[in-house]
Design a protein around this motif. Structure first.
Motif, short mmCIF file in Angstrom:
data_model
loop_
_atom_site.label_atom_id
_atom_site.label_comp_id
_atom_site.label_asym_id
_atom_site.label_seq_id
_atom_site.Cartn_x
_atom_site.Cartn_y
_atom_site.Cartn_z
N LYS A 370 0.86 -1.18 0.00
CA LYS A 370 0.00 0.00 0.00
C LYS A 370 0.89 1.23 0.00
O LYS A 370 2.10 1.15 0.30
CB LYS A 370 -0.91 0.02 1.22
N ILE A 371 0.32 2.36 -0.33
CA ILE A 371 1.08 3.61 -0.33
C ILE A 371 1.48 3.96 1.10
O ILE A 371 0.69 3.83 2.04
CB ILE A 371 0.25 4.74 -0.96
N ASN A 372 2.73 4.37 1.28
CA ASN A 372 3.24 4.77 2.58
C ASN A 372 2.56 6.07 3.00
O ASN A 372 2.80 7.12 2.40
CB ASN A 372 4.76 4.96 2.50
N ARG A 373 1.72 5.99 4.01
CA ARG A 373 0.89 7.14 4.35
C ARG A 373 1.71 8.31 4.91
O ARG A 373 1.41 9.47 4.64
CB ARG A 373 -0.18 6.73 5.36
N ASN A 374 2.74 8.00 5.66
CA ASN A 374 3.56 9.08 6.22
C ASN A 374 4.21 9.89 5.10
O ASN A 374 4.19 11.12 5.11
CB ASN A 374 4.64 8.47 7.13
N MET A 375 4.75 9.21 4.10
CA MET A 375 5.38 9.90 2.97
C MET A 375 4.33 10.65 2.15
O MET A 375 4.57 11.76 1.68
CB MET A 375 6.11 8.90 2.09
N ALA A 376 3.15 10.04 2.00
CA ALA A 376 2.08 10.68 1.21
C ALA A 376 1.65 11.99 1.84
O ALA A 376 1.39 12.98 1.14
CB ALA A 376 0.90 9.73 1.07
N VAL A 377 1.57 12.01 3.17
CA VAL A 377 1.21 13.25 3.88
C VAL A 377 2.27 14.31 3.64
O VAL A 377 1.96 15.48 3.37
CB VAL A 377 1.04 12.97 5.39
N GLY A 378 3.55 13.93 3.73
CA GLY A 378 4.63 14.88 3.50
C GLY A 378 4.63 15.42 2.09
O GLY A 378 4.92 16.61 1.86
N ILE A 379 4.30 14.57 1.12
CA ILE A 379 4.25 14.99 -0.29
C ILE A 379 3.22 16.09 -0.51
O ILE A 379 3.40 17.00 -1.33
CB ILE A 379 3.96 13.77 -1.19
N MET A 380 2.12 16.04 0.24
CA MET A 380 1.03 17.01 0.05
C MET A 380 1.37 18.39 0.60
O MET A 380 0.78 19.38 0.20
CB MET A 380 -0.24 16.48 0.71
N LYS A 381 2.34 18.44 1.52
CA LYS A 381 2.71 19.72 2.12
C LYS A 381 3.14 20.71 1.04
O LYS A 381 3.93 20.40 0.15
CB LYS A 381 3.85 19.50 3.12
N ASN A 382 2.64 21.92 1.11
CA ASN A 382 2.93 23.02 0.17
C ASN A 382 2.40 22.79 -1.25
O ASN A 382 2.63 23.62 -2.13
CB ASN A 382 4.44 23.32 0.12
#
Length: 440
Positions: A370-382
């Motif tokens: 599954k997609i790594n949720r922690n990284m996905a959250v960081g990607i959305m920043k800015n």
């Protein structure tokens, strides 16, 4: 990127425009009248949705740089004044709009358990800012050393589709069953609610049975919950129908909630024994009475799915840092809280749309991924601000989904290894952890 994701974003943008034009959730009709202001309506909400967890001054600089308006960067005081003009209820309504659009746009791909939307219900607590008005509103807890402000979260989580259906912040003094009573009244008949063992009292079960259309549930019960269950534990039977009777306290509690019943009023409940790998027996209570359609053997795996809400609280507290607030006023705290719930749901919805591609990309690996949720959250920043501020959000939406697809983590089924908790110093705000790195 999928067409449904883009349709959801466009619908949210229309909702934001409607709120602004009709001055909904705005303290004064004269506020947010200038679209060319440094901190106009859309920029204020976009900055809050960008989850400012670091120094607010730094977050403001990064925000204006991200939207290509570095020359407009304003002061922390200006942001504080502007956000105070907007009610936190806007972010609650924005989250509701996101959920409605998600279930509508993705109705064909929504996962269900038999005919039900499978919903776990549970609560948690979070630490609050130690300010008099905050402490007065949410209450506090204490130990032998100090008293500290706390709040109670109560959530309903769609465990198959990974979205938070409801998540609200309450005074810590309110008990979980008290809060659940109000949610039962608005629950949908196609929902099956999964509860941990803090919920199966007579009053809570009665409320599920007595709606215009009964609300279906599965509740884990303590083995000594009442005399009926203690007797059931002694029996060889794994599946029995029990009848709970109202006592004086149950009658008083229900009278206070507007229900007029008598002592001895009976409730029909199905009780099921589930044996764990450890040999321990768990008791589950339900109003799924049709044994052919819902045989005893399916309930162990069904109840285990409740763990999804625990994982979601972990994501909210650690990845999304829901306990970290960018303001100290009550309205600012609630803005941050509901903005965090919104972003958590938006990330899950975008990740869900990538599930099929993820399966194809990791088809030959040992585990499902599954997609790594922690990284996905960081990607959305800015990048989130551009979804709501750019004239054409297609490019940024595509960028977010493509970046998410680069980071996977395995789904290891049936993990039973105990967690190893380490003692940690109490004064440090942030500390290095071996299995987690902050992304906000």
């Amino acid at each position: 990127m999928t067409n449904t994701n883009l349709a959801i974003i466009h619908s949210l943008r229309e909702f934001i425009n409607d709120v602004h034009e009709n001055k909904k959730f705005i303290e004064n009709k004269n506020h947010f009248t200038m679209n060319d202001s440094k901190l106009n309506f859309k920029r204020v909400i976009s900055l809050i949705l960008n989850l400012p967890k670091k120094s607010v001054g730094l977050e403001i600089e990064e925000f204006f740089h991200a939207i290509g308006k570095s020359e407009l960067a304003c002061t922390k005081s200006a942001f504080t004044q502007q956000r105070s003009k907007l009610s936190y209820e806007f972010f609650m309504s924005l989250t509701a709009k996101l959920l409605d659009e998600n279930y509508f746009q993705n109705k064909k791909s929504m996962k269900r358990w038999k005919k039900f939307t499978l919903c776990a219900v549970d609560g948690s607590t979070i630490g609050m800012i130690n300010k008099p008005d905050v402490k007065k509103f949410f209450g506090s807890q204490s130990n032998q050393h100090l008293e500290y402000p706390m709040a109670r979260i109560m959530g309903i989580f769609d465990v198959l589709n990974n979205v938070t259906i409801a998540c609200n912040l309450f005074p810590v003094t309110l008990t979980e069953p008290t809060i659940i009573k109000h949610w039962i009244e608005v629950s949908q008949p196609d929902q099956l609610l999964l509860y941990d063992r803090g919920f199966p009292g007579f009053v809570n079960i009665f409320l599920h049975h007595q709606q215009e259309r009964p609300i279906h549930y599965v509740m884990r019960s303590k083995q000594d919950q009442n005399e009926n269950i203690r007797e059931f534990v002694k029996l060889k039977s794994k599946d029995s129908i029990l009848h709970f009777e109202a006592d004086k306290k149950n009658v008083l509690d229900l009278n206070n909630l507007g229900y007029n019943i008598k002592i001895g009023t009976k409730l029909k409940v199905r009780a099921i024994k589930v044996k764990l790998k450890s040999g321990e027996i768990e008791i589950l209570l339900t109003n799924l009475f049709e044994k052919k359609e819902y045989p005893c053997r399916i309930f162990k795996a069904l109840y285990f799915k409740r763990w999804g809400i625990e994982s979601n609280y972990n994501a909210q507290k650690n990845y999304l840092q829901i306990e970290c607030f960018s303001g100290t006023k009550l309205n600012s705290i609630l803005q941050d809280f509901y903005a965090t719930v919104f972003i958590g749901n938006l990330q899950s919805i975008l990740a869900n749309s990538c599930e099929e591609k993820t399966e194809k990309k990791t088809l030959n690996r040992k585990y499902k991924y599954k997609i790594n949720r922690n990284m996905a959250v960081g990607i959305m920043k800015n990048k989130i601000p551009k979804l709501f501020l750019d004239r054409s959000p297609e490019k940024i939406l595509k960028e977010i989904t493509e970046l998410q697809m680069k980071f996977f983590e395995p789904i290891r089924p049936g993990r039973t290894n105990p967690r190893k908790w380490q003692s940690r110093k109490l004064r440090g705000k942030y500390q290095t952890q071996l299995n987690y790195k902050r992304v906000l």
